[in-house]
Design a protein around this motif. Structure first.
Motif, PDB file in Angstrom:
ATOM      1  N   VAL A 182       0.850  -1.194   0.000  1.00  0.00           N
ATOM      2  CA  VAL A 182       0.000   0.000   0.000  1.00  0.00           C
ATOM      3  C   VAL A 182       0.883   1.239   0.000  1.00  0.00           C
ATOM      4  O   VAL A 182       1.772   1.384   0.832  1.00  0.00           O
ATOM      5  CB  VAL A 182      -0.931   0.013   1.224  1.00  0.00           C
ATOM      6  CG1 VAL A 182      -1.869   1.194   1.133  1.00  0.00           C
ATOM      7  CG2 VAL A 182      -1.705  -1.278   1.301  1.00  0.00           C
ATOM      8  N   LYS A 216      -8.371  -1.745 -10.752  1.00  0.00           N
ATOM      9  CA  LYS A 216      -9.458  -0.989 -10.156  1.00  0.00           C
ATOM     10  C   LYS A 216      -9.014   0.449  -9.962  1.00  0.00           C
ATOM     11  O   LYS A 216      -7.890   0.700  -9.545  1.00  0.00           O
ATOM     12  CB  LYS A 216      -9.810  -1.606  -8.799  1.00  0.00           C
ATOM     13  CG  LYS A 216     -11.211  -1.240  -8.333  1.00  0.00           C
ATOM     14  CD  LYS A 216     -11.421  -1.628  -6.900  1.00  0.00           C
ATOM     15  CE  LYS A 216     -11.825  -3.067  -6.713  1.00  0.00           C
ATOM     16  NZ  LYS A 216     -11.925  -3.421  -5.288  1.00  0.00           N
ATOM     17  N   SER A 234      -8.502   5.237  -4.372  1.00  0.00           N
ATOM     18  CA  SER A 234      -7.301   4.433  -4.579  1.00  0.00           C
ATOM     19  C   SER A 234      -7.220   3.884  -6.002  1.00  0.00           C
ATOM     20  O   SER A 234      -8.220   3.827  -6.716  1.00  0.00           O
ATOM     21  CB  SER A 234      -7.262   3.265  -3.587  1.00  0.00           C
ATOM     22  OG  SER A 234      -8.337   2.406  -3.849  1.00  0.00           O
ATOM     23  N   THR A 270      -5.646   0.405  -7.894  1.00  0.00           N
ATOM     24  CA  THR A 270      -5.080  -0.910  -7.601  1.00  0.00           C
ATOM     25  C   THR A 270      -4.381  -1.476  -8.833  1.00  0.00           C
ATOM     26  O   THR A 270      -4.961  -1.525  -9.911  1.00  0.00           O
ATOM     27  CB  THR A 270      -6.191  -1.883  -7.171  1.00  0.00           C
ATOM     28  OG1 THR A 270      -6.930  -1.275  -6.134  1.00  0.00           O
ATOM     29  CG2 THR A 270      -5.601  -3.186  -6.687  1.00  0.00           C
ATOM     30  N   ILE A 294      -1.398  -1.141  -4.107  1.00  0.00           N
ATOM     31  CA  ILE A 294      -2.543  -0.229  -3.984  1.00  0.00           C
ATOM     32  C   ILE A 294      -2.005   1.173  -3.744  1.00  0.00           C
ATOM     33  O   ILE A 294      -1.252   1.415  -2.792  1.00  0.00           O
ATOM     34  CB  ILE A 294      -3.451  -0.649  -2.816  1.00  0.00           C
ATOM     35  CG1 ILE A 294      -4.071  -2.009  -3.114  1.00  0.00           C
ATOM     36  CG2 ILE A 294      -4.542   0.388  -2.602  1.00  0.00           C
ATOM     37  CD1 ILE A 294      -4.832  -2.586  -1.959  1.00  0.00           C
ATOM     38  N   LYS A 334      -2.870   4.519  -2.491  1.00  0.00           N
ATOM     39  CA  LYS A 334      -3.946   5.080  -1.681  1.00  0.00           C
ATOM     40  C   LYS A 334      -3.829   6.583  -1.652  1.00  0.00           C
ATOM     41  O   LYS A 334      -2.797   7.141  -1.296  1.00  0.00           O
ATOM     42  CB  LYS A 334      -3.845   4.523  -0.258  1.00  0.00           C
ATOM     43  CG  LYS A 334      -4.714   5.210   0.752  1.00  0.00           C
ATOM     44  CD  LYS A 334      -5.746   4.259   1.272  1.00  0.00           C
ATOM     45  CE  LYS A 334      -6.708   4.841   2.279  1.00  0.00           C
ATOM     46  NZ  LYS A 334      -7.032   6.228   2.243  1.00  0.00           N
TER      47      LYS A 334
END
Lengths: 390, 576, 426
Positions: free
Chosen positions: B29, B227, B233, B235, B261, B263
């Motif tokens: 992340v 995504k 976010s 992905t 990810i 963020k």
């Protein structure tokens, strides 16, 4: 009842128009040339070499955004000005033209005239659609200047989050404050009543940004207590693809608690106070006394009879709580980074993306109007007298 | 009240169970400050997009992060260059494929070039980079071999390929429209007018779905965007059975985390809380003072690696050397005044309060971390008395005792007061502007703060409609091309030369730097150019920027580079 | 009621209600702080003796003094503290809100060790009189000083905007409530002239004077206020003259076609429209569209928050109209304006005051919220909200949250408390 409802709906139509008109006036008066920033921001390498290139691009975008049309159905202007002055889009050129008119106009500078443009104008296009636009009545709010995307695509998801929070917090506010109000009404002199009233009053005076920052500092901070996640609204990386709606909701619960506290606490004092006073009024009335004499349980009397009859003021409050929550979302969403309309408003204002700002204002006004309408109809539904006397 | 208690307990129990729910293992992340405007493969221009492209796309060539040199990526090796420096011959690697298992061929390179050069595509800002390509000739026998013909010799003729992802012709041009036309035809506006099929293709290619919809994103890199939750976010997921598994020795082929990810969080404080809570693994964007705070926190240091890393970026305050004289007065036309402003800048104070003394002062238009930096130039120091003296020499004095300097310019009394422009929404710029304002005030110069949004800010500097403006340049490892920032042509056509710096002499020098293929000679010329800029002082040169790298210790294999983005996310390995 | 009477009745009320008394005293304290701010928190000394000459920098309107041919620049900020004076008395808080103290930056907490660099470069622990009692910000601005000077902003935004809103709300609400839809009769020609007057005034104000207007709005401040007053004046004057003219023509023509002017409907509609736009959003948008300034913010808040006052006024006038004293006033032929202003208003004013004081709290909250998100307020003025904004970037700086937050809370709380106590008085 239906004729009354119909009448109310008919009354709301002019209000809706007036609200869109206010939105449009704001949009038309927004500073900065949107087209200019559209063109110049994509010109970062300086590839539009000649001013002719730039002008060409600008003309293209003006046509796309409908800015080559007159502003409104008619315009009031000086007798000395030509009808087509709106076609000059360049500020400097316009200034020059106006100066020229001023020096040559003579007495005509001081006489008014009304020019009629018909339906081919920016407001009409914005509201009902026209070239390259479907109009806001079909959900098209134009193009965002900074993101170059349709405004509605940007705010659609955000609207849902904001609505979700406002509705949830209204429900929560009623769920908490109505029982408190009833308790206060039953024993106005008890310690609980006095204490809770004082605490609620204190909370009422707390600014939401203060509370929001404090909550984050206290409950999302590993140095103090780390119970809640500090920002966002979903688990990192979003939901998994195959989660059901309920699971999504449960996943998001920890993210929602702090913001919901912020949304809710300030309206508690107001609603509980109102519940208390209106129930107290009801308790003085004869029918309650009869019911008591009949030996009915006090709890059932209050919950079944008194509350139903004191629902009217509570509904009125509902319609005034809604706009304040929408306004408050600007603050709370930017504290908790909730991707809703409030956060988007702040972003759009900093980026001078006025089509987005105006769309949000217009949309939330329309929602507010509908909440008023809903309150009115509920009112009429609960109390048939309204229909006749009003 | 009892009835209330149960739902409350229910909610609390959910809270405690699910707030502990961290992300799955082998998911990295990363903290992102701002979202890319769009992810279009050729039309997008934001810096974040370039970072994501490192993992999702591949280019002909890439940067070798360790040495700062060129690294062949899709190409087998570095190109062979013809005598005149105009023809570059490449050969693509074997066994490299797109997602649909079709091989990557020279046709894709040709398509990428054509799509970028075609006048109808919406990459106006990037077109000048492609201008120098004359044509690409594909070997008739081997569709992996091709020669790129350039219009003129230029130091970045190979380097510029590192910036642009190669896109798949079959994916973006299903009808094969562009193959029918030559590069020359696609850049000829009169020819294009009659061609409806190109217009149709371009409208499709420019449409927003290719820049926002993850379904319509395709690249050759080992990761894929699966995504994109707008405002929350992005992905990236590792592709399965990708050819890059066989070339792990090159950084661009590696894909250690299964998921990355990105963020989004533009609030420093809550990003800090997320770091502390272990919700974010990597951040390079936390502000300086929070970084210092964290590096004193022993508990935090147990779990996280904190490192400061150099960058090639620097901050500056630009002054308008050629204002129109009406809307913006001729305040900074005199070099003495510009030098005085530089002397009035409290460098140490700014470095301490805003950057925790981490940044080096820069003296010229190039970062001290680059090899061609001219170390002979002495940084200016804060000196109010000397600045006042210089201002007096330039004719500025407070004649009417109103605490603001004034001077007669072109027969008109002008007061020394002006706006400092900076980008709104950034606290550091705001604080910096406030410090400058206070410091200039001590020499009786009155300054107003003028925060502007990105477009407004950019429009004001490129339109030469500003007095003073604070900003930063991001730079990278390749040899510096000074023409964009400093040539007088770039000023004349509203390019990135904001200040109006440039003389025929400096333009000639820039030209000779740009065409000099002999490295030591180029460095000597570059040093001469820096001296030239230093003497003219069109900017108040402020500081280099340092990257504040914070990485969770559960990730191994961390290497930090000067080159953007500092940490290569795909190379991080989860500890067992 | 004359001044003396009202003062004594005011005192009377205060002595009876202790809560109200305390709140009013706190409010007065805030007012004093805001007025005396330059003498409580200033980086210039109140009095000092430099090379044998007495100077009064904090009180002086000049910006410099000449002592022994040496120019003393009064705006030398922090350097006053290292100036070699023979004698100097500094204000209790020895910093101005914009003074940058780099020695104690970034963000020193009230309990951190604070330092001071002397002229010779020696670093000492800060003397108590120069200490930052409530800590500092990123740039080293003194928080206490910012809070003291921020009082003025918060108070004045509230009071002036509610002055506008109160005037507007009472005027329109009284008209709507008293005249309703069935009192004011108007002739057709008069209506025509009314529309004409609106048209002419609009043309004159917004078309002919467009340049001056936009210039004044760009400049902001007093000029803009003057322009707005001028517009209101022009509208009122034109309406007045043309209405008279219309009436005169109506009388000359002896037309009997007169109908009732639906004032109530018009005003209620306007209130409904304004109420349906979320006010904070509208205020943010409006203040972002123009150049940020407090005078503009005051006007925006004022012109948007009169609706609740107008609604209450309308309701009260509706009620009052049914009462005996009003009917008798009308019976003896007293003019409508006299009844509205002299007879009903004093009776309903306490109730309206409650609403206005609640409005004050709302205005303070709006101002603080805007500074908190940093939109539509000038950057160079530090206020309570902007201090909190700084804390938003750094949660470890609790002093930037707690102190300004408590200030906003206290002010809103006493406004609300005063309002509720007044409403209980009846």
């Amino acid at each position: 009842m239906w004729p009354y409802v119909l009448k109310r709906i008919l009354w709301f139509i002019p209000t809706l128009f007036a609200v869109t008109l206010i939105g449009f006036i704001l949009l038309a008066n927004a500073p900065g040339d949107g087209v200019n920033s559209l063109v110049m921001s994509s010109n970062s390498g300086g590839s539009l070499k000649t001013t002719q290139d730039i002008e060409q691009q600008k003309t293209y975008w003006r046509k796309q955004l409908g800015l080559d049309l007159p502003l409104f159905y008619f315009s009031i202007c000086k007798l000395s000005e030509p009808d087509t002055l709106y076609k000059i889009n360049d500020d400097v050129e316009l200034e020059k033209a106006k100066k020229h008119i001023k020096t040559t106009g003579g007495y005509k500078n001081y006489l008014p005239k009304i020019v009629w443009y018909g339906s081919s104008n920016q407001y009409h296009r914005w509201l009902f659609g026209g070239y390259n636009s479907k109009g806001i009545i079909r959900g098209d709010f134009g193009l965002s200047i900074s993101k170059k995307e349709p405004v509605i695509a940007i705010i659609k998801d955000k609207l849902i989050w904001s609505l979700f929070f406002s509705i949830l917090s209204i429900i929560l506010a009623y769920a908490i404050s109505v029982p408190i109000g009833i308790k206060i009404a039953r024993q106005p002199e008890s310690k609980f009543s006095k204490g809770s009233q004082f605490i609620l009053f204190l909370m009422y005076s707390m600014p939401s940004f203060f509370v929001g920052v404090l909550l984050l500092m206290l409950f999302a901070n590993p140095d103090v207590l780390s119970i809640f996640p500090p920002s966002g609204i979903k688990p990192i990386g979003g939901y998994d693809d195959d989660t059901s709606l309920l699971e999504k909701f449960i996943d998001s619960v920890p993210y929602m608690i702090l913001p919901l506290i912020c949304y809710t606490y300030s309206s508690l004092a107001f609603i509980s106070k109102l519940t208390a006073t209106s129930i107290q009024e009801q308790l003085q009335l004869d029918y309650i006394k009869t019911a008591k004499a009949k030996g009915l349980n006090e709890k059932t009397i209050i919950w079944k009879h008194a509350l139903k009859n004191s629902a009217l003021p509570l509904i009125t409050v509902f319609s005034s709580v809604f706009p304040s929550i929408v306004g408050g979302s600007v603050i709370i969403e930017s504290i908790f980074t909730i991707p809703g309309m409030g956060l988007e408003t702040v972003r759009a204002i900093i980026a001078q993306d006025y089509p987005v700002v105006i769309a949000i204002i217009t949309l939330s006004s329309i929602l507010t109007i509908f909440s008023y309408l809903l309150a009115d109809i509920l009112y009429a539904w609960i109390d048939p007298r309204i229909r006749i006397t009003k | 009240m009892k009835s209330l208690l149960y739902p409350l307990l229910f909610i609390l129990s959910i809270t405690f169970t699910s707030s502990c729910k961290k992300t799955q293992s082998n998911t990295l992340v990363v903290h992102l400050l701002s979202e890319p405007d769009d992810m279009h493969p050729t039309n997008g221009a934001s810096a974040v997009r370039a970072e994501i492209n490192l993992y999702t796309n591949l280019s002909l060539l890439r940067v070798n992060y360790k040495t700062g040199e060129l690294l062949p990526c899709l190409a087998k090796s570095l190109p062979t260059v013809s005598e005149d420096g105009l023809n570059y011959s490449y050969e693509l690697k074997d066994n490299i494929t797109w997602d649909d298992n079709s091989p990557i061929t020279a046709n894709d390179i040709v398509f990428t070039t054509k799509a970028s050069k075609c006048l109808y595509t919406n990459n106006i800002g990037l077109k000048p980079y492609w201008e120098n390509i004359d044509d690409i000739i594909v070997d008739s026998k081997n569709n992996k071999k091709f020669t790129i013909k350039m219009k003129r010799p230029y130091i970045l003729n190979t380097w510029f390929w590192t910036d642009f992802p190669i896109v798949q012709a079959a994916f973006y041009d299903k009808q094969n429209v562009l193959a029918k036309y030559s590069n020359a035809q696609l850049t000829d506006s009169t020819f294009l007018k009659s061609k409806q099929d190109i217009k149709q293709w371009a409208d499709e290619f420019n449409s927003p779905k290719y820049s926002t919809d993850t379904q319509f994103m395709s690249g050759a890199g080992p990761y894929k965007i699966t995504k994109w939750d707008k405002g929350v976010s992005i992905t990236l997921e590792k592709k399965k059975n990708h050819w890059s598994e066989n070339c792990q020795e090159n950084w661009y082929c590696q894909a250690n985390p299964d998921k990355i990810i990105l963020k989004l969080n533009n609030n420093n404080a809550s990003a800090l809380l997320e770091l502390k809570n272990g919700l974010i693994d990597v951040s390079t964007m936390i502000d300086y003072s929070s970084f210092t705070e964290l590096s004193k926190d022993e508990a935090f240091k147990k779990d996280f690696t904190l490192k400061l890393a150099d960058t090639y970026n620097y901050t500056y305050v630009a002054m308008n050397m050629k204002p129109d004289g009406k809307k913006h007065k001729k305040l900074f036309t005199d070099v003495n005044v510009r030098r005085a402003m530089a002397l009035l800048t409290p460098y140490n104070q700014i470095n301490k309060t805003l950057y925790e003394n981490n940044n080096k002062q820069v003296v010229g238009p190039i970062s001290p971390n680059k090899i061609d930096f001219n170390a002979d130039l002495k940084p200016l120091e804060y000196n109010v008395e000397q600045a006042k003296e210089l201002l007096k020499q330039a004719g500025w004095a407070d004649t009417d005792n109103d605490q603001v300097l004034d001077k007669i310019i072109d027969g008109e009394k002008v007061k020394f007061e002006f706006n400092i422009n900076f980008m709104a929404g950034s606290k550091v710029w705001e604080d910096l502007a406030k410090q400058l304002a206070e410091s200039f005030g001590k020499a009786n110069i009155y300054v107003m703060l003028n925060p502007l949004d990105y477009n407004g800010f950019f429009g004001s500097v490129t339109g030469h409609s500003f007095d003073m403006s604070i900003s930063a340049w991001q730079s990278s490892a390749p040899p510096e091309d000074f023409s964009q920032l400093w040539s007088s042509a770039s000023w004349a056509n509203n390019g990135l030369n904001f200040t109006g710096f440039g003389t025929p002499q400096s333009d000639a020098l820039i030209d000779s730097i740009n065409t000099c293929m002999d490295e030591p000679k180029r460095i000597a010329l570059s040093k001469r150019f820096q001296k030239l800029v230093y003497d003219e002082q069109p900017y108040i040169f402020m500081f280099t920027q340092t990257r504040r790298v914070i990485v969770n210790k559960k990730w191994d294999n961390l290497e930090i580079y000067t080159e953007y983005p500092g940490v290569l996310l795909n190379t991080l390995k989860l500890k067992d | 009621m004359n001044v003396k009477q009202s003062y004594s009745s005011f005192k009377n009320i205060l002595s009876k209600n202790r809560v109200l008394k305390r709140c009013v005293y706190v409010f007065i304290l805030f007012v004093f702080i805001s007025i005396l701010a330059p003498f409580i928190a200033n980086d210039k000394p109140l009095v000092c003796k430099y090379k044998g000459q007495w100077l009064f920098p904090a009180f002086s309107l000049k910006h410099q003094a000449i002592v022994n041919n040496e120019i003393i620049n009064y705006n030398m900020a922090k350097d006053w503290k290292t100036l070699e004076t023979d004698f100097a008395i500094f204000p209790p808080c020895a910093y101005s809100p914009n003074t940058i103290d780099a020695d104690n930056a970034p963000r020193k907490s009230p309990f951190d060790e604070q330092i001071m660099t002397l002229k010779n470069g020696q670093i000492i622990s800060i003397p108590l009189k120069y200490r930052h009692w409530l800590g500092t910000t990123q740039n080293g601005n003194d928080v206490l000083s910012c809070i003291i000077h921020g009082t003025k902003t918060s108070l004045s935004v509230g009071i002036f905007s509610m002055l506008i809103a109160g005037l507007l709300g009472i005027l329109l609400g009284a008209c709507a409530g008293y005249f309703q839809n069935n009192t004011l009769k108007i002739g057709y020609i008069q209506v025509l002239f009314l529309l004409l007057s609106i048209f002419i005034s609009y043309f004159f104000c917004f078309i002919i004077r467009a340049d001056k207007l936009s210039e004044a709005f760009k400049e902001g401040g007093l000029g803009m206020f003057f322009q707005i007053l001028l517009i209101i004046y022009i509208f009122i004057q034109n309406t007045f003259i043309l209405l008279r003219l219309g009436k005169w023509i109506d009388e000359k023509l002896k037309t009997d076609n007169r109908f009732y002017l639906p004032i109530d409907v018009i005003i209620s509609r306007i209130i409904e429209i304004l109420n349906s736009i979320p006010s904070l959003l509208l205020i943010i948008a409006l203040s972002a569209i123009s150049k940020p300034s407090y005078s503009l913010l005051i006007m925006i808040i004022g012109f948007l928050s009169w609706t609740s006052i107008a609604r209450l006024t309308r309701a009260e006038y509706l009620k009052a109209k049914q009462l005996d004293y009003v009917t008798s006033c009308r019976a003896i032929g007293m003019s409508n304006y006299r009844i509205i202003a002299k007879h009903i208003l004093p009776n309903v004013f306490p109730l309206l005051l409650v609403q206005i004081i609640f409005g004050l709290a709302g205005a303070v909250l709006i101002e603080a919220s805007l500074s908190f998100i940093g939109v539509g307020v000038p950057l160079n003025i530090i206020t309570w909200g902007s201090l909190l904004n700084e804390a938003r970037e750094h949660f470890s700086a609790w002093w930037l949250v707690v102190f300004p937050g408590l200030c906003v809370f206290t002010l809103i709380f006493i406004y609300n408390k005063i309002a509720t106590e007044i409403s209980k008085l009846k």
